[in-house]
Design an enzyme around this catalytic site. Structure first.
Site, PDB file in Angstrom:
ATOM      1  N   SER A 129      23.034 -54.594 -20.921  1.00 10.15           N
ATOM      2  CA  SER A 129      22.034 -56.362 -20.631  1.00 10.15           C
ATOM      3  C   SER A 129      22.898 -57.826 -20.980  1.00 10.15           C
ATOM      4  O   SER A 129      23.468 -58.120 -19.909  1.00 10.15           O
ATOM      5  CB  SER A 129      20.925 -55.372 -21.524  1.00 10.15           C
ATOM      6  OG  SER A 129      19.758 -56.287 -20.586  1.00 10.15           O
ATOM      7  N   HIS A 164      20.720 -54.654 -14.362  1.00 13.81           N
ATOM      8  CA  HIS A 164      19.769 -53.970 -14.221  1.00 13.81           C
ATOM      9  C   HIS A 164      19.509 -53.517 -12.928  1.00 13.81           C
ATOM     10  O   HIS A 164      18.485 -53.703 -12.030  1.00 13.81           O
ATOM     11  CB  HIS A 164      18.604 -54.241 -14.554  1.00 13.81           C
ATOM     12  CG  HIS A 164      19.091 -53.597 -16.728  1.00 13.81           C
ATOM     13  ND1 HIS A 164      19.028 -52.966 -17.465  1.00 13.81           N
ATOM     14  CD2 HIS A 164      18.818 -54.902 -17.004  1.00 13.81           C
ATOM     15  CE1 HIS A 164      18.809 -53.116 -19.070  1.00 13.81           C
ATOM     16  NE2 HIS A 164      19.125 -54.399 -18.536  1.00 13.81           N
TER      17      HIS A 164
END
Length: 247
Positions: A129, A164
Site C-alpha cells: 500500500s 489495491h
C-alpha cells in the site's frame, strides 16, 4: 574489481497484515541469499501502530530471519544508530497507511537518504500500500481523503504505482484517468495478492497467491486520449514453495 550490488525492490499486494497463508512473506524471504536475513519493519505510514507492529513480529519471529522494527514517532536511536540499523538490513519492509505522512516523516528524520544508501548497497526494499507507493516517482493515493494522484516519492522505481487496484472502489478508473492525462507517469497497478520484484528498475518476477489477482502495466496512448492496460503473467504461489507455470 569490486562487485556492485544489484538494486532491488518489491511491491506487495498482501502479506502478513492481510493474508493467513504466509505465501508472500515466504516468497519475499526467498529473494534474500542470507541464511537468516535481517528484516526491518518500518510502520511510519500507520503512525507506528502497535497492533501493526505486533502483527509483523508474530509473523516474522517464527521464520528463519532476524526481525526488527524502526519506530520514528517515539524515536530512540540517534543518527549514528539509525544509520547502523538501516544499513545492516537485508530487507526493509515499509508498512501501509498514509503515503504523504510517511514521506514527510522519513524526510524529517533523514530516513529517505538512508534508504537510498541501503538500496545502493543491496538491501531489498519492499512494502504494501503506502509502503509500495513510496518507492516510485509518483503514486495513486487516498492520503488526502479522496483518491488522487501524488507526484511525489523517493523515485527509486521509475514511473508510478497504484495499490489495491481491484479491491477499493474507484481505484481502477481514477488511476487510469491519471495515467491517460499524464497527471501520473506510466506505472504499475497492483491487485491484492500480488508480489512484483524489480532489479535495476526491470520487472524480474511477478507472483500471485490467488488465481484471480493480477499485476498490470499502464501506459498512456500515444494520442493522449486514453490508456493502455496490460495484464502481466504471474506465477501462482502454493504452500511448500511449489510454484506452477504462469497463470
Amino acid at each position: 574489481m569490486a562487485v556492485v550490488p544489484e538494486r532491488r525492490l518489491a511491491l506487495l499486494g498482501g502479506g502478513f497484515s492481510t493474508d493467513d497463508d504466509g505465501l508472500l512473506d515466504d516468497w519475499l524471504l526467498d529473494q534474500v541469499r542470507a541464511p537468516r536475513p535481517k528484516v526491518c519493519f518500518v510502520p511510519t505510514a500507520s503512525g507506528d501502530s502497535p497492533a501493526y507492529t505486533e502483527q509483523f513480529l508474530a509473523a516474522y519471529q517464527p521464520r528463519s530471519c532476524e526481525p526488527s522494527v524502526l519506530r520514528l514517532f517515539r524515536r530512540e536511536l540517534d543518527d549514528d544508530a539509525l544509520r547502523t540499523l538501516l544499513l545492516s538490513q537485508d530487507v526493509i519492509y515499509a508498512g501501509g497507511g498514509n503515503t504523504v505522512n510517511l514521506l514527510a516523516v522519513w524526510r524529517a528524520h533523514g530516513v529517505d537518504r538512508l534508504l537510498r544508501e541501503a538500496f545502493d548497497r543491496g538491501a531489498l526494499l519492499c512494502g504494501i500500500s503506502a509502503g509500495a507507493n513510496c518507492w516510485a516517482e509518483g503514486s495513486h493515493t487516498d492520503s488526502f481523503g479522496p483518491l488522487t494522484h501524488l507526484c511525489d516519492g523517493l523515485g527509486l522505481l521509475s514511473g508510478s504505482v497504484c495499490p489495491h487496484y481491484d479491491s477499493e472502489p474507484g481505484r481502477r478508473s481514477s488511476y487510469q484517468a491519471a495515467v491517460a492525462t499524464r497527471l501520473l507517469p506510466a506505472g504499475w497497478a497492483v491487485e491484492d495478492g500480488i508480489g512484483a520484484l524489480f532489479a535495476e528498475g526491470r520487472l524480474v518476477d511477478s507472483v500471485t497467491r490467488t488465481s484471480q489477482a493480477r499485476l498490470y502495466r499502464l501506459e498512456p496512448d500515444s494520442d493522449g486520449g486514453g490508456v493502455r492496460e496490460r495484464a502481466l503473467p504471474c506465477r501462482l504461489l502454493v504452500p511448500a514453495h511449489r510454484s506452477t507455470p504462469p497463470a
